[in-house]
Design an enzyme around this catalytic site. Sequence first.
Site: not given
Length: 300
Positions: A8-9, A61, A91, A130, A189, A212-213
């Site tokens: 989730p971004m 989320q 977060c 998370k 990560g 993610g990224r």
Amino acid sequence: MTIIYSAPMAGVSDYPFRKILRHFSDCPLFSEMISAETLMCQHPKTLKMLTFQKEQNIIAQLVGANPSTMAQAAKHLEQLGVKEININMGCPVKKLIQNHSGAKLMQDYDLAQQIVSSVKNAVNAPVSVKTRLGWEHSDEIKIFAKILENAGADSLIIHARTKSQGYSGQANWEALGSLKIKIPYIVNGDIKDNQTKDLALNQSHAIGIMVGRALLGKPWRLKEIETNKAIHVCMSDLILEHLEEMLAYYGHHGLYVARKHLAWYATHKKGVAKWRQKMYLEENEVKLKKLIVDFWKGEA
């Protein structure tokens, strides 16, 4: 088989992006982070995010600090057809910390436990959390994970950094290797390919990974990690489709929302600096599409 999730971004994992990801993978996709408070207040921007009845295999989320509101919001999301409710307790954004939500819950064990229990009692869907290794120290997760497990969490997703690290430094997958919990957990990560996937799994002893990224500008990477095979992509077609999805979802404003994605797609391409300058200034949809086609010409 290794479980693979997309992350989730905020500002990224919207409906158009998930549609592009779905071209390449059937793995569970996460929504953007949804505020329980704004959802229950029926804030228009939050309501627009609720496209889940059009989708499959979606995990929603939620973020918030009020157990009752979180439970109500979770129940509402379950009714929309999401397959799992995920609670954000990791977060590090200042606004969430000030609201006593996100990563701040790692410092309030009682409230974290109440939130998990309330959400779990409100829905039939699985409930995951998370979180991170800790606020400042990577061994904090050993206590926090047990608290979440005892509260009723079905699984955890752990970003292998502390809140203090933010998104800097190297993810510490090894810190999860000695975790003593009975529920399954996913490692997150710095996972960007099969090599880092294997390292993260071996060091963390997790049952799966979250990417993610690494997906920014490369949404096909989910499939490459799943299959360990290179994926051929026609860049101009993919980018134009993504832009069209953004325009269909956001209207003309989608042109501006799409800019970050267009910049990510062009990373490391020759002439990208000059092209980005033109792209950021272009406010005409037709001309922007021509910029994309011309820049990617010859790369089928």
